[in-house]
Design an enzyme around this catalytic site. Sequence first.
Site, PDB file in Angstrom:
ATOM      1  N   VAL A  64     -18.689  17.989  33.807  1.00 43.09           N
ATOM      2  CA  VAL A  64     -18.943  17.151  34.757  1.00 43.09           C
ATOM      3  C   VAL A  64     -17.832  15.885  34.479  1.00 43.09           C
ATOM      4  O   VAL A  64     -17.655  15.345  33.478  1.00 43.09           O
ATOM      5  CB  VAL A  64     -20.090  16.334  34.975  1.00 43.09           C
ATOM      6  CG1 VAL A  64     -20.107  15.355  35.833  1.00 43.09           C
ATOM      7  CG2 VAL A  64     -21.353  17.553  35.314  1.00 43.09           C
ATOM      8  N   ALA A 109     -16.113  11.879  31.596  1.00 42.24           N
ATOM      9  CA  ALA A 109     -16.662  13.498  31.703  1.00 42.24           C
ATOM     10  C   ALA A 109     -17.220  13.642  30.534  1.00 42.24           C
ATOM     11  O   ALA A 109     -17.679  12.964  29.766  1.00 42.24           O
ATOM     12  CB  ALA A 109     -14.996  14.252  31.692  1.00 42.24           C
ATOM     13  N   LYS A 110     -18.148  14.717  30.689  1.00 40.94           N
ATOM     14  CA  LYS A 110     -18.827  15.289  29.525  1.00 40.94           C
ATOM     15  C   LYS A 110     -19.123  16.690  29.830  1.00 40.94           C
ATOM     16  O   LYS A 110     -19.182  17.379  30.890  1.00 40.94           O
ATOM     17  CB  LYS A 110     -20.469  14.493  29.456  1.00 40.94           C
ATOM     18  CG  LYS A 110     -20.837  14.711  28.241  1.00 40.94           C
ATOM     19  CD  LYS A 110     -20.386  13.522  27.217  1.00 40.94           C
ATOM     20  CE  LYS A 110     -21.137  13.722  25.920  1.00 40.94           C
ATOM     21  NZ  LYS A 110     -20.692  12.361  24.999  1.00 40.94           N
ATOM     22  N   GLY A 111     -19.391  17.489  28.688  1.00 43.07           N
ATOM     23  CA  GLY A 111     -19.460  18.770  28.616  1.00 43.07           C
ATOM     24  C   GLY A 111     -20.894  19.243  27.890  1.00 43.07           C
ATOM     25  O   GLY A 111     -21.168  18.614  27.078  1.00 43.07           O
TER      26      GLY A 111
END
Length: 420
Positions: A64, A109-111
């Site tokens: 995201v 962001a992050k995953g």
Amino acid sequence: MAISDVMTTSFYQGVLRQFDTAAELLGLDQELRVILRTPKRELTVNFPVRMDDGSVRMFQGYRVQHNVNCGPAKGGIRYSPEASLDEVRALAMLMTWKCAVLGIPYGGAKGGVNVDRRELSKAELERLTRRYATEISVLIGPDLDIPAPDVNTDAQIMAWIMDTLSMHSGHNVPAVVTGKPVVIGGSEGRVEATGRGVFIVAREVAKHLSLPFVGANVVIQGFGNVGSVTARLMHDAGCKIIALSDIYGAIYNPNGIDVNLALQYVKEHGKLLGLPGSQEITNAQLLETPCDILIPAATEGQLTHANADRIQTKLIVEAANGPTTPEADVIFQKRGIPVVPDILANAGGVTVSYFEWVQGRENFFWSEKRVNEQLEEMMQTSIGHVLHEADTKAIPLRMAAYAVAIQRVALATEMRGIYP
Ligand code: NAD
């Protein structure tokens, strides 16, 4: 709905609530609020991995990007059975504010991949990582979105991601990830950076609040990358670490735990429980242990309405992301316990990630001394801004950090305007 869904949904709602409170405080324009609270891009990927026994298992992963108005998206990747789109959304939004509070030219962001890393062999872990990297390669790149390690991911995993993206491109692309091993373009000081930042923040805020730091009784939940480095630096600076924990349980020693011994013990035994001279307690008891500084450094949702009344500390420093629920935040406010928010407290990691990215693009690498000095300087500046905002507006530290961050992203968004 699974229990983990309930928890992660409320984590995202909590992060949104914190944003709404800060936006209200700032009197932010309504249209701007809608833009800033909405994730820009969300990718869910389902992908197969060949297991060692020849079978095929499907995994789900996410990436995201919350906001990219201040620069390319930046944020870690976590491997966890609790990983979900909502959790990743929350963490991506926190990254936007974290980069902004430090004045780093990145968006958030992050995953995540929904997996229990402990169930995989090293070969399976590598295949899963390379396939996940391929799936999210449509979004990531040195100018687009730059992942880093987070819970249950490390320098080795970053090396596999970097190598996978480099193979796709036909040439080395070191700046596609940070937190890489030094030998392939990582930065000196990156492994320690988040813990070092937590240490700097704890020391500076304690000083500002006139709380003694040397000799302070400190309790730390989580003894992974962040918790163990924080513990060691605080121990070396003369704090007394009286309780530590990991996912298997917690240990307590009112006379102080020798952190170097604990590090050695964990290397040999894989957990803290059983460390000679310490007494076994639960993670719940650890959080309620009377102390001067409490540092949650494990995972989100640890300080809640259920235990906030029983927390006996003078200062909370959020090394983990989202360890305090909004309900607990209100209780701590009423009880006069200051909480240094995650977006400031654990920003040392993304700061040195930024240094790593800069070094990678210039192909000119700094000494560890220079990295640590530059980190100290950037953290000191941001801590100063947040403390000033808190004091002048008479608001809690979390709101002050959000105010500094949101004003920066809001200004960038206004200046850029809406395309077309
Ligand atoms: P890690 O996987 O290295 O360590 C996590 C530690 O917490 C381990 O000791 C684990 O046993 C323990 N733990 C996990 N779940 C627990 C639970 N329910 N109760 C008690 N202990 C538990 O992860 P990390 O990189 O140290 O990250 C810790 C926190 O810091 C996370 O919230 C992460 O998002 C945040 N953070 C990490 C970085 C970084 O650079 N690694 C940067 C910013 C924020």
